[in-house]
Design a protein around this motif. Structure first.
Motif, PDB file in Angstrom:
ATOM      1  N   LEU A  35      -0.883  29.973 -17.727  1.00  0.00           N
ATOM      2  CA  LEU A  35      -1.395  28.623 -17.475  1.00  0.00           C
ATOM      3  C   LEU A  35      -2.855  28.505 -17.902  1.00  0.00           C
ATOM      4  O   LEU A  35      -3.274  27.461 -18.420  1.00  0.00           O
ATOM      5  CB  LEU A  35      -1.229  28.257 -16.001  1.00  0.00           C
ATOM      6  CG  LEU A  35       0.215  28.078 -15.542  1.00  0.00           C
ATOM      7  CD1 LEU A  35       0.279  27.972 -14.017  1.00  0.00           C
ATOM      8  CD2 LEU A  35       0.845  26.869 -16.203  1.00  0.00           C
ATOM      9  N   SER A  36      -3.618  29.565 -17.718  1.00  0.00           N
ATOM     10  CA  SER A  36      -5.015  29.573 -18.135  1.00  0.00           C
ATOM     11  C   SER A  36      -5.139  29.358 -19.644  1.00  0.00           C
ATOM     12  O   SER A  36      -6.036  28.654 -20.109  1.00  0.00           O
ATOM     13  CB  SER A  36      -5.668  30.890 -17.728  1.00  0.00           C
ATOM     14  OG  SER A  36      -6.971  30.968 -18.218  1.00  0.00           O
ATOM     15  N   ARG A  37      -4.237  29.951 -20.385  1.00  0.00           N
ATOM     16  CA  ARG A  37      -4.260  29.762 -21.851  1.00  0.00           C
ATOM     17  C   ARG A  37      -3.982  28.306 -22.221  1.00  0.00           C
ATOM     18  O   ARG A  37      -4.631  27.752 -23.113  1.00  0.00           O
ATOM     19  CB  ARG A  37      -3.258  30.690 -22.516  1.00  0.00           C
ATOM     20  CG  ARG A  37      -3.667  32.139 -22.415  1.00  0.00           C
ATOM     21  CD  ARG A  37      -2.691  33.024 -23.135  1.00  0.00           C
ATOM     22  NE  ARG A  37      -2.579  34.290 -22.422  1.00  0.00           N
ATOM     23  CZ  ARG A  37      -1.723  35.226 -22.733  1.00  0.00           C
ATOM     24  NH1 ARG A  37      -0.878  35.048 -23.722  1.00  0.00           N
ATOM     25  NH2 ARG A  37      -1.689  36.344 -22.053  1.00  0.00           N
ATOM     26  N   HIS A  38      -3.010  27.688 -21.549  1.00  0.00           N
ATOM     27  CA  HIS A  38      -2.742  26.267 -21.795  1.00  0.00           C
ATOM     28  C   HIS A  38      -3.964  25.423 -21.434  1.00  0.00           C
ATOM     29  O   HIS A  38      -4.338  24.506 -22.168  1.00  0.00           O
ATOM     30  CB  HIS A  38      -1.531  25.792 -20.976  1.00  0.00           C
ATOM     31  CG  HIS A  38      -0.229  26.315 -21.461  1.00  0.00           C
ATOM     32  ND1 HIS A  38       0.340  25.925 -22.652  1.00  0.00           N
ATOM     33  CD2 HIS A  38       0.630  27.205 -20.905  1.00  0.00           C
ATOM     34  CE1 HIS A  38       1.492  26.545 -22.816  1.00  0.00           C
ATOM     35  NE2 HIS A  38       1.693  27.332 -21.767  1.00  0.00           N
ATOM     36  N   LEU A  39      -4.571  25.726 -20.306  1.00  0.00           N
ATOM     37  CA  LEU A  39      -5.751  24.991 -19.862  1.00  0.00           C
ATOM     38  C   LEU A  39      -6.914  25.176 -20.832  1.00  0.00           C
ATOM     39  O   LEU A  39      -7.602  24.205 -21.176  1.00  0.00           O
ATOM     40  CB  LEU A  39      -6.156  25.443 -18.455  1.00  0.00           C
ATOM     41  CG  LEU A  39      -7.398  24.794 -17.866  1.00  0.00           C
ATOM     42  CD1 LEU A  39      -7.241  23.284 -17.765  1.00  0.00           C
ATOM     43  CD2 LEU A  39      -7.686  25.388 -16.492  1.00  0.00           C
ATOM     44  N   ASP A 134      -8.194  13.184 -17.186  1.00  0.00           N
ATOM     45  CA  ASP A 134      -6.920  12.612 -17.642  1.00  0.00           C
ATOM     46  C   ASP A 134      -5.976  13.697 -18.155  1.00  0.00           C
ATOM     47  O   ASP A 134      -4.792  13.737 -17.795  1.00  0.00           O
ATOM     48  CB  ASP A 134      -7.152  11.574 -18.749  1.00  0.00           C
ATOM     49  CG  ASP A 134      -7.761  10.286 -18.238  1.00  0.00           C
ATOM     50  OD1 ASP A 134      -7.762  10.047 -17.007  1.00  0.00           O
ATOM     51  OD2 ASP A 134      -8.262   9.502 -19.080  1.00  0.00           O
ATOM     52  N   VAL A 135      -6.492  14.596 -18.986  1.00  0.00           N
ATOM     53  CA  VAL A 135      -5.667  15.664 -19.561  1.00  0.00           C
ATOM     54  C   VAL A 135      -5.201  16.623 -18.474  1.00  0.00           C
ATOM     55  O   VAL A 135      -4.034  17.036 -18.449  1.00  0.00           O
ATOM     56  CB  VAL A 135      -6.448  16.408 -20.669  1.00  0.00           C
ATOM     57  CG1 VAL A 135      -5.785  17.723 -21.036  1.00  0.00           C
ATOM     58  CG2 VAL A 135      -6.586  15.523 -21.895  1.00  0.00           C
ATOM     59  N   GLU A 136      -6.097  16.974 -17.554  1.00  0.00           N
ATOM     60  CA  GLU A 136      -5.710  17.919 -16.512  1.00  0.00           C
ATOM     61  C   GLU A 136      -4.719  17.300 -15.527  1.00  0.00           C
ATOM     62  O   GLU A 136      -3.843  17.998 -15.017  1.00  0.00           O
ATOM     63  CB  GLU A 136      -6.948  18.487 -15.819  1.00  0.00           C
ATOM     64  CG  GLU A 136      -7.704  19.415 -16.767  1.00  0.00           C
ATOM     65  CD  GLU A 136      -8.835  20.194 -16.127  1.00  0.00           C
ATOM     66  OE1 GLU A 136      -9.068  20.061 -14.905  1.00  0.00           O
ATOM     67  OE2 GLU A 136      -9.488  20.952 -16.855  1.00  0.00           O
ATOM     68  N   ALA A 137      -4.818  15.997 -15.301  1.00  0.00           N
ATOM     69  CA  ALA A 137      -3.809  15.325 -14.472  1.00  0.00           C
ATOM     70  C   ALA A 137      -2.438  15.410 -15.150  1.00  0.00           C
ATOM     71  O   ALA A 137      -1.423  15.650 -14.488  1.00  0.00           O
ATOM     72  CB  ALA A 137      -4.208  13.875 -14.222  1.00  0.00           C
ATOM     73  N   SER A 144       3.746  17.423  -7.104  1.00  0.00           N
ATOM     74  CA  SER A 144       3.386  16.292  -6.247  1.00  0.00           C
ATOM     75  C   SER A 144       1.952  16.485  -5.766  1.00  0.00           C
ATOM     76  O   SER A 144       1.397  17.581  -5.866  1.00  0.00           O
ATOM     77  CB  SER A 144       4.328  16.229  -5.035  1.00  0.00           C
ATOM     78  OG  SER A 144       4.079  17.338  -4.178  1.00  0.00           O
ATOM     79  N   ARG A 145       1.365  15.438  -5.222  1.00  0.00           N
ATOM     80  CA  ARG A 145       0.009  15.543  -4.678  1.00  0.00           C
ATOM     81  C   ARG A 145      -0.041  16.620  -3.590  1.00  0.00           C
ATOM     82  O   ARG A 145      -0.969  17.418  -3.541  1.00  0.00           O
ATOM     83  CB  ARG A 145      -0.477  14.213  -4.125  1.00  0.00           C
ATOM     84  CG  ARG A 145      -1.878  14.369  -3.514  1.00  0.00           C
ATOM     85  CD  ARG A 145      -2.625  13.093  -3.320  1.00  0.00           C
ATOM     86  NE  ARG A 145      -2.976  12.359  -4.500  1.00  0.00           N
ATOM     87  CZ  ARG A 145      -4.035  12.635  -5.285  1.00  0.00           C
ATOM     88  NH1 ARG A 145      -4.792  13.661  -5.032  1.00  0.00           N
ATOM     89  NH2 ARG A 145      -4.316  11.875  -6.312  1.00  0.00           N
ATOM     90  N   ALA A 146       0.970  16.660  -2.732  1.00  0.00           N
ATOM     91  CA  ALA A 146       1.010  17.671  -1.669  1.00  0.00           C
ATOM     92  C   ALA A 146       1.081  19.080  -2.260  1.00  0.00           C
ATOM     93  O   ALA A 146       0.406  19.996  -1.768  1.00  0.00           O
ATOM     94  CB  ALA A 146       2.189  17.418  -0.731  1.00  0.00           C
ATOM     95  N   ASP A 147       1.893  19.260  -3.308  1.00  0.00           N
ATOM     96  CA  ASP A 147       1.974  20.569  -3.966  1.00  0.00           C
ATOM     97  C   ASP A 147       0.632  20.951  -4.583  1.00  0.00           C
ATOM     98  O   ASP A 147       0.203  22.103  -4.497  1.00  0.00           O
ATOM     99  CB  ASP A 147       3.046  20.565  -5.063  1.00  0.00           C
ATOM    100  CG  ASP A 147       4.460  20.619  -4.523  1.00  0.00           C
ATOM    101  OD1 ASP A 147       4.639  20.966  -3.328  1.00  0.00           O
ATOM    102  OD2 ASP A 147       5.393  20.302  -5.300  1.00  0.00           O
ATOM    103  N   ARG A 148      -0.032  19.983  -5.207  1.00  0.00           N
ATOM    104  CA  ARG A 148      -1.334  20.256  -5.821  1.00  0.00           C
ATOM    105  C   ARG A 148      -2.356  20.651  -4.756  1.00  0.00           C
ATOM    106  O   ARG A 148      -3.141  21.580  -4.958  1.00  0.00           O
ATOM    107  CB  ARG A 148      -1.828  19.046  -6.616  1.00  0.00           C
ATOM    108  CG  ARG A 148      -1.019  18.855  -7.865  1.00  0.00           C
ATOM    109  CD  ARG A 148      -1.326  17.677  -8.723  1.00  0.00           C
ATOM    110  NE  ARG A 148      -2.464  16.864  -8.450  1.00  0.00           N
ATOM    111  CZ  ARG A 148      -2.648  15.667  -8.977  1.00  0.00           C
ATOM    112  NH1 ARG A 148      -1.735  15.148  -9.788  1.00  0.00           N
ATOM    113  NH2 ARG A 148      -3.734  14.964  -8.708  1.00  0.00           N
TER     114      ARG A 148
END
Length: 164
Positions: A35-39, A134-137, A144-148
């Protein structure tokens, strides 16, 4: 059957080859690495669209977050960006050359300087942060917001264990 990803396949193969080991750390940290690589790719693209390098973003965003008059000492910038003194001096020089920051004498201490964000620097960092959120959202849309919020809490807990 639940969905599987590449990490599931890697861990499954290791479990077959080395059933004597606990691969649960890989299930977490290998996913974080991927995920870090995608980010990193997404952030580089955002910064490129604002004509900024990642290191420039680090310095400019620290100045922007400081609030008006958008200035910090080199020592404060060092603390926020976690680079060496020589690296920071070089970065400030390069940002001055690009007219994204100014070096000014500290009115409270004539021996010291302050680094101040220019209007162009502020415009670029503001455009970049707008694109970045915007991109990170979008990157987090599967949660979901709760999961985040739960994930943010867990990552905070892990992060604090490194800072202790």
């Amino acid at each position: 059957m639940s969905a599987t990803d590449e990490v599931d396949r890697i861990v499954g193969a290791w479990n077959t080859q080395r059933p004597d080991l606990d691969f649960s750390p890989l299930e977490v940290l290998s996913r974080m690495d991927r995920l870090s690589r995608h980010l990193d790719r997404a952030r580089r693209d955002v910064f490129r669209r604002s004509d900024l390098e990642s290191w420039e973003w680090d310095v400019l965003s620290a100045l922007r977050r400081a609030g008006a008059p958008f200035q910090l000492s080199p020592k404060q910038l060092l603390q926020q960006t976690l680079v060496s003194s020589g690296t920071m001096t070089n970065r400030i020089d390069r940002l001055v050359a690009r007219r994204l920051v100014l070096r000014e004498a500290d009115p409270g201490d004539g021996r010291s300087i302050l680094v101040t964000l220019t209007d162009d620097g502020r415009m670029r960092v503001d455009a970049a942060i707008t694109r970045l959120v915007d991109v990170e959202a979008d990157l987090l849309q599967a949660l979901s917001r709760a999961d985040r919020e739960r994930l943010a809490g867990l990552l905070r807990k892990l992060s604090l264990s490194f800072d202790a």
